[in-house]
Enzyme design. Structure first.
Site, PDB file in Angstrom:
ATOM      1  CE  LYS B 184      -1.839   2.597   3.040  1.00 38.32           C
ATOM      2  NZ  LYS B 184      -1.810   4.209   2.491  1.00 38.32           N
ATOM      3  N   GLY B 236       7.193   4.536   8.354  1.00 42.44           N
ATOM      4  CA  GLY B 236       6.432   5.549   8.491  1.00 42.44           C
ATOM      5  C   GLY B 236       6.588   6.135   9.878  1.00 42.44           C
ATOM      6  CB  SER B 237       4.385   8.143  12.168  1.00 43.86           C
ATOM      7  OG  SER B 237       3.194   7.364  12.482  1.00 43.86           O
ATOM      8  CB  THR B 238       7.467   6.688  16.111  1.00 44.28           C
ATOM      9  OG1 THR B 238       8.682   6.929  15.687  1.00 44.28           O
ATOM     10  CG2 THR B 238       7.558   5.962  17.575  1.00 44.28           C
ATOM     11  N   GLY B 241       3.617   3.065  13.876  1.00 40.73           N
ATOM     12  CA  GLY B 241       4.617   1.703  14.180  1.00 40.73           C
ATOM     13  C   GLY B 241       4.360   1.134  15.523  1.00 40.73           C
ATOM     14  CD  GLU B 258      14.064   0.607   8.686  1.00 43.33           C
ATOM     15  OE1 GLU B 258      14.419   1.433   9.461  1.00 43.33           O
ATOM     16  OE2 GLU B 258      14.866  -0.522   8.397  1.00 43.33           O
ATOM     17  CB  CYS B 292      12.809   8.427   8.825  1.00 44.35           C
ATOM     18  SG  CYS B 292      13.644   7.356   7.726  1.00 44.35           S
ATOM     19  CD  GLU B 389      10.416  11.810  12.095  1.00 49.31           C
ATOM     20  OE1 GLU B 389       9.363  11.145  12.515  1.00 49.31           O
ATOM     21  OE2 GLU B 389      11.516  11.453  11.508  1.00 49.31           O
TER      22      GLU B 389
END
Lengths: 294, 478
Positions: B184, B236-238, B241, B258, B292, B389
């Site tokens: 995706k 993507g974003s933490t 994640g 990641e 990132c 971030e």
């Protein structure tokens, strides 16, 4: 001659190289396989778990910074110490697991050999899993494994000594430090192992051993923000799931429970599970395209 | 006032890419409408022009795609490695052939400068397929035992900052190891993945081996949660994640993540200042800082602070912001209005908390999403701009006196993805690199990538590595 009355041992936790009683002041009854009382073991609290993490974090800098050669020597020293106290462990394992002395002896021998196996890995794993990366450009590029930090280890429930050793040794071999929850039903071999660790040049705090109710101690460890990884070997499926969810909060590395034959060759899986890979780049300042000319 | 250094416009031609007015989902080798008929528009962030209308996947479509991938898995995993390798080599070659087209497409859909898509993204995309193609028939030698097995169906969710490159990072190792894929792409950048579907067709890749599902977060969540997905890969974003890590708990799914970063770029007083300044610029302004592993925290030794900052501001004043298709553009558009709003809000927080803001004097185009290269000085470790971030062209500057202090500050973050070191002293590079808790350390360089080089984070920057031999592990049953 009348029978001598034996001296019982007060079993204590092993935290930061010291042997404290549980902060909670609680104990629980440990029995052998036939239900005979063996000892009262400390029933650790959340505070004990947090203290153990603090001790493990404090020890991490020194232990991870020690040379791999040095760590190998220390692990081998554990094997030496165990060899000398084999009878004690055979007796404790036989009592704990309800197996014969000869079967227990096989387990203890295997556990000692396991320390030797991991002692030999400390200075080899970096070459097996790391190395130079041939990038398409004028760069020196090297990947090396590094220990992940503080690892919470839920030791296997059934294999009270061989299983225990099999989950502790790989964590510390690579330079991480451990907070270990011993088998709930059979915690005594673990507490005796701590006496061996304390006299084996393993710096205080590198291994910390807690006894008590697995679920009760594991929950705060899985949620702890200063724990980097968790080994769920000694958990059932439901507890493992809850702990894995808690571990997601700071993205701990998780080693899920899986059926293990602790008598078999362990491979490198448990070593690599708690390693990070660091890749360092630097320009090489290539002098020309032709390479060396001599 | 026009500068004597003003460049004439040098736009790359749009005509090399033919964007259709609408695209479907790519399932089992066919383009198809979404089950519920939903579509969404993808726009060019530099002009807000609608580029195309794309089918929006729902959980029903995810289910169809996973079924197709499962069906294809049997044959694909049974192919000899050398045959799988040839498919990957074909894909790599076609990417090279169509590289100009894809670079223009990516720049249109993402907003990043053509200079970067042409010279960084596309060459790396092809290189990843070449690299992993070569592994497909050598897996026995990868150090994971003889005949390591693939996992099955890989559910992959990728971000919008490097749409095609992240696709390559995910798909190349997955296919090389014998897995099949449902991927995706991000909702703001679906086009290059759909062009990749066409490349799979040209390469004659068996149906169902690669499936592409444009969609939003709900489709991503349905994919990672799907019970018949064996492997989850997410970049993507933490926050997302962590949600995925919770979602896969108690399952057999293997997962690699990641996630975010707040990379420290450490400049010592003996650093080659001019090179360091270039490295700082690359570190935080490459891809508008939407990276990132960006070096978003500059740690500069107090004694050279003024010199470095003066040189940095001078350099930033020469950056050319504008039309991403112009070959001389350094700074393109921010990927979306949403992202621009986030960057703007965080920069305002920085000012409100007392950090000193400086932005490069450049004129922002009237349409599209733009943010001038910005730096904050007088930043402390407690400031939001030093901790969160930002994922934009915003640099926070902190200072230090000793190497120990630099290491302590660099490591004072929940993240652990990347770091930079600038010094001429070799022993200091090694000592500091050793102490940094980060997966990638660039010394006297920054933001370098290569398919042979493992990439991935410590701590809350995620699990696992992509790239190199290490990257195979994520897709093998080991």
């Amino acid at each position: 001659m009348s029978d001598r009355l034996s001296v019982f041992k007060t079993y204590k936790l092993y935290v930061g190289g010291k042997f404290p009683r549980s902060e909670s002041g609680r104990v629980y009854e440990v029995t052998d396989s036939k239900g005979k009382w063996l000892a009262n073991a400390p029933l650790s609290s959340r505070k004990d778990a947090r203290d153990a993490v603090v001790a493990a974090r404090k020890a991490f800098g020194g232990w991870s910074g020690a040379t791999a050669y040095n760590r190998g020597q220390v692990l081998y020293r554990v094997a030496e110490m165990l060899e000398g106290r084999k009878d004690q462990f055979v007796r404790e394992v036989a009592d704990a697991e309800g197996i014969s002395k000869s079967k227990a002896a096989t387990q203890v021998d295997a556990a000692i050999d396991r320390w030797v196996w991991y002692a030999g890995w400390t200075d080899k794993i970096a070459q097996i899993v790391g190395g130079a990366n041939p990038v398409a450009g004028p760069f020196f590029n090297l990947s090396t494994p590094e220990p992940t930090g503080v690892v919470a280890v839920v030791a296997p429930q059934e294999s009270s000594f061989l299983g225990l050793v099999s989950v502790i040794a790989p964590v510390i071999a690579t330079g991480s430090t451990a907070v270990v929850i011993a088998s709930e039903k059979s915690p005594l071999p673990a507490l005796s192992l701590s006496e061996v660790l304390a006299t084996s040049d393993v710096p205080g705090g590198v291994v910390n051993i807690l006894t008590g109710k697995t679920a009760e101690i594991a929950a705060p460890l899985a949620a702890h923000q200063d724990v980097n990884a968790i080994d769920l070997t000694g958990t059932d499926a439901e507890l493992a799931r809850d702990l894995e969810i808690a571990a997601a909060d700071n993205l701990k590395r998780v080693l899920r429970p899986q059926p293990v034959d602790f008598a078999a060759d362990p491979g490198t899986h448990r070593l690599t599970a708690f390693l990070e890979t660091k890749t360092v780049w630097h320009p090489t300042g290539s002098l020309g395209a032709s390479g060396s000319a001599y | 006032m026009t500068s004597p250094f003003e460049y004439a416009p040098a736009p790359e031609s749009r005509s090399v890419v033919d964007i259709a007015p609408s695209y479907g989902l790519f399932i089992d080798g066919e383009f198809t409408d979404a089950a519920d008929g939903k579509v969404f528009k993808t726009v060019s962030p530099s002009t807000e022009e609608v580029l195309s209308e794309v089918a929006q996947a729902s959980s029903e479509d995810v289910d169809r795609a996973v079924k197709a991938a499962r069906k294809a898995f049997e044959k694909w995993s049974a192919l000899p490695g050398a045959e799988r390798a040839k498919y990957l080599f074909r894909i790599a070659r076609i990417i090279q052939e169509r590289s100009r087209e894809l670079a223009v497409l990516e720049t249109l859909d993402n907003g990043k400068p053509i200079k970067e898509t042409r010279d960084a993204d596309l060459p790396l995309v092809a290189a990843h397929f070449f690299y992993y193609a070569g592994w497909a028939d050598k897996l026995d030698h990868a150090g994971y035992g003889p005949n390591p097995a693939p996992l099955g169906v890989a559910g992959q969710v990728i971000p919008w900052n490097f749409p095609l490159l992240m696709l390559a990072w995910k798909i190349a190792p997955a296919l090389a190891t014998g897995n099949t894929v449902v991927l995706k792409p991000a909702e703001t950048t679906p086009l290059s993945a759909l062009f990749f579907a066409d490349i799979c067709r040209q390469a004659g890749l068996p149906k169902g081996v690669v499936n592409i599902l444009p969609g939003y977060g709900d489709a991503g969540a349905a994919l990672t949660a799907h019970p018949d997905v064996n492997k989850v890969a997410f970049t993507g974003s933490t926050a997302v994640g962590k949600a995925i890590a919770r979602q896969v708990a108690g399952t057999d799914k293997k997962v690699t993540l990641e996630l975010g970063g707040k990379g420290a770029n450490i400049v010592f007083d003996d650093a080659p200042i001019d090179q360091a300044v270039e490295g700082i610029v690359t570190g935080i302004f490459f891809n508008q800082g939407q990276v990132c592993c960006a070096g978003s925290r500059l740690l500069v030794q107090e004694s050279v602070q003024d010199e470095v900052l003066d040189a940095l501001k001078r350099r930033l004043s020469t950056l050319r912001l504008g039309d991403p298709l112009d070959k001389n553009t350094d700074i393109g558009a921010i990927n979306s209005a949403e992202q621009l709003a986030r960057i703007t809000a965080l920069a305002e927080t920085g000012e409100a908390e007392g950090a000193e803001r400086w932005s490069a004097p450049c004129e922002l185009p009237s349409s599209g999403y733009w943010f001038a290269p910005t730096l904050f000085t007088n930043v402390t470790q407690a400031h939001t701009v030093a901790r969160d971030e930002i994922f934009g062209p915003v640099l926070s500057v902190l200072t230090f006196r000793t190497p120990d202090e630099a290491v302590a500050k660099a490591n004072n973050t929940q993240y652990g993805l990347s770091a930079g070191i600038w010094t001429e002293k070799g022993s200091r590079i090694l000592a500091v690199a050793n102490k940094l808790r980060a997966g990638v350390v660039w010394a006297n360089t920054f933001n370098k990538f290569d398919p042979t080089s493992p990439f991935g984070g410590y701590k809350e920057s995620g699990h696992g590595r992509e790239g190199g031999r290490h990257g195979l592990e994520a897709y093998l049953d080991v």
